[in-house]
Design a protein around this motif. Structure first.
Motif, mmCIF file in Angstrom:
data_model
loop_
_atom_site.group_PDB
_atom_site.id
_atom_site.type_symbol
_atom_site.label_atom_id
_atom_site.label_comp_id
_atom_site.label_asym_id
_atom_site.label_seq_id
_atom_site.Cartn_x
_atom_site.Cartn_y
_atom_site.Cartn_z
ATOM 1 N N LYS A 1 7.592 9.582 -7.941
ATOM 2 C CA LYS A 1 6.684 8.598 -8.521
ATOM 3 C C LYS A 1 5.270 8.818 -8.003
ATOM 4 C CE LYS A 1 6.100 3.607 -9.153
ATOM 5 N NZ LYS A 1 6.636 2.268 -8.816
ATOM 6 N N TYR A 2 5.125 8.935 -6.712
ATOM 7 C CA TYR A 2 3.872 9.298 -6.067
ATOM 8 C C TYR A 2 4.192 9.695 -4.637
ATOM 9 C CZ TYR A 2 4.083 4.564 -4.077
ATOM 10 O OH TYR A 2 4.495 3.434 -3.428
ATOM 11 N N VAL A 3 3.196 10.169 -3.903
ATOM 12 C CA VAL A 3 3.393 10.535 -2.508
ATOM 13 C C VAL A 3 2.319 9.849 -1.671
ATOM 14 C CG1 VAL A 3 4.452 12.767 -3.033
ATOM 15 C CG2 VAL A 3 1.977 12.625 -2.682
ATOM 16 N N LEU A 4 2.657 9.606 -0.418
ATOM 17 C CA LEU A 4 1.704 9.079 0.554
ATOM 18 C C LEU A 4 1.297 10.228 1.479
ATOM 19 C CD1 LEU A 4 3.482 5.714 1.466
ATOM 20 C CD2 LEU A 4 1.583 6.040 -0.117
ATOM 21 N N VAL A 5 -0.002 10.413 1.662
ATOM 22 C CA VAL A 5 -0.509 11.549 2.425
ATOM 23 C C VAL A 5 -1.375 11.055 3.573
ATOM 24 C CG1 VAL A 5 -1.883 13.670 2.330
ATOM 25 C CG2 VAL A 5 -0.467 13.032 0.380
ATOM 26 N N TRP A 6 -1.115 11.595 4.758
ATOM 27 C CA TRP A 6 -1.969 11.423 5.929
ATOM 28 C C TRP A 6 -2.496 12.807 6.321
ATOM 29 C CZ3 TRP A 6 2.577 9.037 5.054
ATOM 30 C CH2 TRP A 6 2.651 7.643 5.206
ATOM 31 N N GLY A 7 -3.754 12.899 6.677
ATOM 32 C CA GLY A 7 -4.284 14.182 7.130
ATOM 33 C C GLY A 7 -5.668 14.450 6.596
ATOM 34 N N LEU A 8 -6.091 15.720 6.704
ATOM 35 C CA LEU A 8 -7.450 16.101 6.338
ATOM 36 C C LEU A 8 -7.715 15.974 4.840
ATOM 37 C CD1 LEU A 8 -7.928 19.289 8.568
ATOM 38 C CD2 LEU A 8 -8.907 17.023 8.938
ATOM 39 N N SER A 9 -6.689 16.118 4.009
ATOM 40 C CA SER A 9 -6.899 16.048 2.562
ATOM 41 C C SER A 9 -6.957 14.617 2.045
ATOM 42 C CB SER A 9 -5.780 16.809 1.835
ATOM 43 O OG SER A 9 -4.535 16.148 1.995
ATOM 44 N N ALA A 10 -6.653 13.637 2.883
ATOM 45 C CA ALA A 10 -6.630 12.235 2.461
ATOM 46 C C ALA A 10 -7.964 11.570 2.749
ATOM 47 C CB ALA A 10 -5.496 11.492 3.163
ATOM 48 N N ARG A 11 -8.432 10.742 1.829
ATOM 49 C CA ARG A 11 -9.676 10.005 2.020
ATOM 50 C C ARG A 11 -9.468 8.795 2.930
ATOM 51 N NH1 ARG A 11 -11.934 9.877 -4.259
ATOM 52 N NH2 ARG A 11 -12.150 12.144 -4.518
ATOM 53 N N HIS A 12 -8.285 8.230 2.870
ATOM 54 C CA HIS A 12 -7.927 7.108 3.738
ATOM 55 C C HIS A 12 -6.443 7.216 4.032
ATOM 56 C CE1 HIS A 12 -6.293 5.349 0.022
ATOM 57 N NE2 HIS A 12 -7.449 5.681 -0.537
ATOM 58 N N TYR A 13 -5.984 6.514 5.055
ATOM 59 C CA TYR A 13 -4.596 6.656 5.499
ATOM 60 C C TYR A 13 -3.806 5.386 5.195
ATOM 61 C CZ TYR A 13 -6.516 10.534 8.234
ATOM 62 O OH TYR A 13 -7.141 11.694 8.627
ATOM 63 N N PRO A 14 -2.665 5.504 4.497
ATOM 64 C CA PRO A 14 -2.276 6.688 3.702
ATOM 65 C C PRO A 14 -2.930 6.638 2.331
ATOM 66 C CG PRO A 14 -0.553 5.053 3.567
ATOM 67 C CD PRO A 14 -1.621 4.445 4.454
ATOM 68 N N GLN A 15 -3.009 7.775 1.675
ATOM 69 C CA GLN A 15 -3.568 7.842 0.334
ATOM 70 C C GLN A 15 -2.454 8.080 -0.674
ATOM 71 O OE1 GLN A 15 -6.706 10.709 -0.226
ATOM 72 N NE2 GLN A 15 -6.623 10.584 -2.456
ATOM 73 N N HIS A 16 -2.445 7.284 -1.758
ATOM 74 C CA HIS A 16 -1.505 7.498 -2.852
ATOM 75 C C HIS A 16 -1.980 8.695 -3.666
ATOM 76 C CE1 HIS A 16 -0.218 3.573 -1.613
ATOM 77 N NE2 HIS A 16 0.715 3.512 -2.544
ATOM 78 N N CYS A 17 -1.157 9.723 -3.809
ATOM 79 C CA CYS A 17 -1.556 10.955 -4.495
ATOM 80 C C CYS A 17 -0.519 11.341 -5.547
ATOM 81 C CB CYS A 17 -1.723 12.108 -3.506
ATOM 82 S SG CYS A 17 -2.935 11.797 -2.212
ATOM 83 N N GLY A 18 -0.991 12.104 -6.527
ATOM 84 C CA GLY A 18 -0.120 12.644 -7.547
ATOM 85 C C GLY A 18 0.269 14.076 -7.252
ATOM 86 N N LEU A 19 0.893 14.717 -8.243
ATOM 87 C CA LEU A 19 1.415 16.067 -8.041
ATOM 88 C C LEU A 19 0.308 17.116 -7.945
ATOM 89 C CD1 LEU A 19 4.424 16.018 -10.541
ATOM 90 C CD2 LEU A 19 4.507 15.803 -8.051
ATOM 91 N N SER A 20 -0.882 16.825 -8.454
ATOM 92 C CA SER A 20 -1.964 17.822 -8.458
ATOM 93 C C SER A 20 -2.820 17.778 -7.196
ATOM 94 C CB SER A 20 -2.858 17.609 -9.678
ATOM 95 O OG SER A 20 -3.443 16.317 -9.650
ATOM 96 N N HIS A 21 -2.524 16.865 -6.283
ATOM 97 C CA HIS A 21 -3.320 16.750 -5.057
ATOM 98 C C HIS A 21 -3.145 18.005 -4.199
ATOM 99 C CE1 HIS A 21 -5.286 14.788 -1.652
ATOM 100 N NE2 HIS A 21 -4.298 15.222 -0.889
ATOM 101 N N VAL A 22 -4.260 18.556 -3.687
ATOM 102 C CA VAL A 22 -4.235 19.771 -2.871
ATOM 103 C C VAL A 22 -4.093 19.381 -1.408
ATOM 104 C CG1 VAL A 22 -5.470 21.853 -2.205
ATOM 105 C CG2 VAL A 22 -5.649 21.007 -4.544
ATOM 106 N N LEU A 23 -3.078 19.926 -0.743
ATOM 107 C CA LEU A 23 -2.794 19.621 0.657
ATOM 108 C C LEU A 23 -3.535 20.581 1.576
ATOM 109 C CD1 LEU A 23 1.055 19.101 0.262
ATOM 110 C CD2 LEU A 23 -0.659 17.303 0.503
ATOM 111 N N GLN A 24 -3.795 20.112 2.796
ATOM 112 C CA GLN A 24 -4.433 20.942 3.807
ATOM 113 C C GLN A 24 -3.528 21.060 5.033
ATOM 114 O OE1 GLN A 24 -8.574 20.249 4.662
ATOM 115 N NE2 GLN A 24 -8.994 19.448 2.608
#
Length: 399
Positions: A334-357
């Protein structure tokens, strides 16, 4: 006359020909002929099954690095120091006669390092075990060209020339040329900017040399004749290369400083174990590996076993991350939660096209299934009637 003799004859003719506006078309055709002959030189003999006396080893780990260089420059010693794998080293040339693999454990990843036999001038023509060494190098992610810092700079030029002769382009990007064969319509030639190296007539002559009479060519940059030939051949591989200058303990500090300032170069000493950590860091940087850690819902992230992605091999998006875990996982996300350099805020709701670092933490949120499984509104009730009429199905539920 053999293929090698034909190549040498054409090279001699090119050396005799003066380079000017009147001879550029003739030189362009000669370059195309040499490229065709070198491609034939690498093809297996007719009637053979394609097998040979190669020494390819199975890929292992998250990346592969090939050590190439002249004999007795320290490749085997470097492999032993970085991986702990024993590779026989001696003061005489051609100590290593086959491919010896080792594993580098660095930043929670496993990188396969291959110690290859030394190659000599003329390796692209089959001298020594040059063809096998170059074939294994093509299957690697990056190349470490090990050079003797006390020898002349000509060794680097010779190795680069041998690799380019078999289609390996070091530290170059593919030419911005669109090329597509067609069945009819003749040759369509266009460019998005003024060209200084290739014109329409020269392009036609090179295509006719390859017996191509219907094609579409579009130049998106001011490319050269060699770039056009590479695109037509279609079998070139563009690889990153790190020039490793070993034995810096036997030259002066000024020479060391000069070598270290060259692009894509690292100076080391296997004898004194100098600058090996910088070599590993440079290797990691050039490979572009990205570590992504998983976080189960309601639990702490798992920092022991990362998912390793590569921008050069596949990609670093959330979709690539899901496919790396399991191919069927993407359709349930459905979506993913991302923590790290690629996220604007913690956690960030992202889709499948989000580029990870590198060193991102990802938690996957799956789509919720229907409570009744889609088989009727009375599924969860044990007192439901055995049959429901169509009229009752369409009627609204009474409260």
């Amino acid at each position: 006359m053999g293929i090698i003799e034909k190549i040498k004859e054409i090279e001699a003719e090119m050396a005799r020909t003066q380079k000017n506006k009147a001879t550029e078309y003739h030189l362009g055709q000669l370059k195309a002929k040499i490229a065709k002959l070198r491609t034939q030189l690498l093809e297996p003999p007719k009637g053979s099954s394609g097998g040979g006396d190669g020494f390819e080893v199975t890929k292992y780990g998250h990346g592969r690095v090939a050590l190439i260089g002249f004999p007795s420059v320290g490749k085997s010693t470097l492999l032993t120091m970085l991986t702990g794998t024993h590779s026989e080293a001696a003061s005489y040339e051609f100590t290593t006669l086959t491919c010896i693999p080792g594993i580098i454990h660095y930043n929670d990843t496993k990188i396969q390092l291959l110690d290859l036999p030394g190659i000599i001038e003329g390796a692209s023509e089959g001298k020594g075990r040059g063809r096998q060494v170059i074939a294994v190098s093509k299957s690697s992610d990056i190349v470490l060209m090990v050079l003797d810092a006390s020898k002349s700079e000509g060794h680097r030029q010779i190795l680069t020339r041998e690799l380019e002769a078999v289609g390996l382009r070091l530290n170059k990007r593919p030419p911005q040329i669109y090329f597509k064969k067609k069945k009819t319509g003749g040759i369509s030639f266009n460019s998005t900017l003024p060209l200084t190296h290739v014109d329409e007539k020269l392009c036609y002559q090179i295509l006719h040399e390859y017996k191509i009479h219907n094609a579409e060519v579009l130049f998106r940059e001011d490319a050269t004749v060699d770039d056009l030939i590479d695109v037509i051949e279609g079998n070139r591989k563009y690889m990153k290369c790190i020039y490793v200058y070993n034995k810096i303990d036997v030259i002066g500090i000024d020479d060391v400083d000069k070598l270290a300032r060259q692009p894509n170069s690292i100076v080391i000493s296997c004898n004194l174990k100098l600058n090996l950590d910088r070599l590993l860091a440079k290797m990691w940087e050039e490979m572009g590996l990205v570590r992504v850690y998983t976080k189960p819902q309601g639990q702490q992230p798992d920092f022991s076993d990362p998912v390793v992605l590569s921008a050069d091999r596949g990609g670093c998006t959330v979709e690539d991350f899901c496919n790396h875990i399991h191919r069927s996982l993407v359709k349930d996300v459905k979506y993913v939660l991302v923590w790290g350099l690629s996220a604007r805020h913690y956690p960030q709701h992202c889709g499948l096209s989000h580029v990870l670092q590198d060193e991102d933490v990802v938690q996957i949120v799956k789509k919720k299934e229907k409570e009744d499984g889609g088989r009727g509104r009375f599924k969860s009730h044990s007192t439901a009637p055995a049959r429901i009429s169509d009229r009752e199905k369409k009627a609204p539920l009474k409260t």
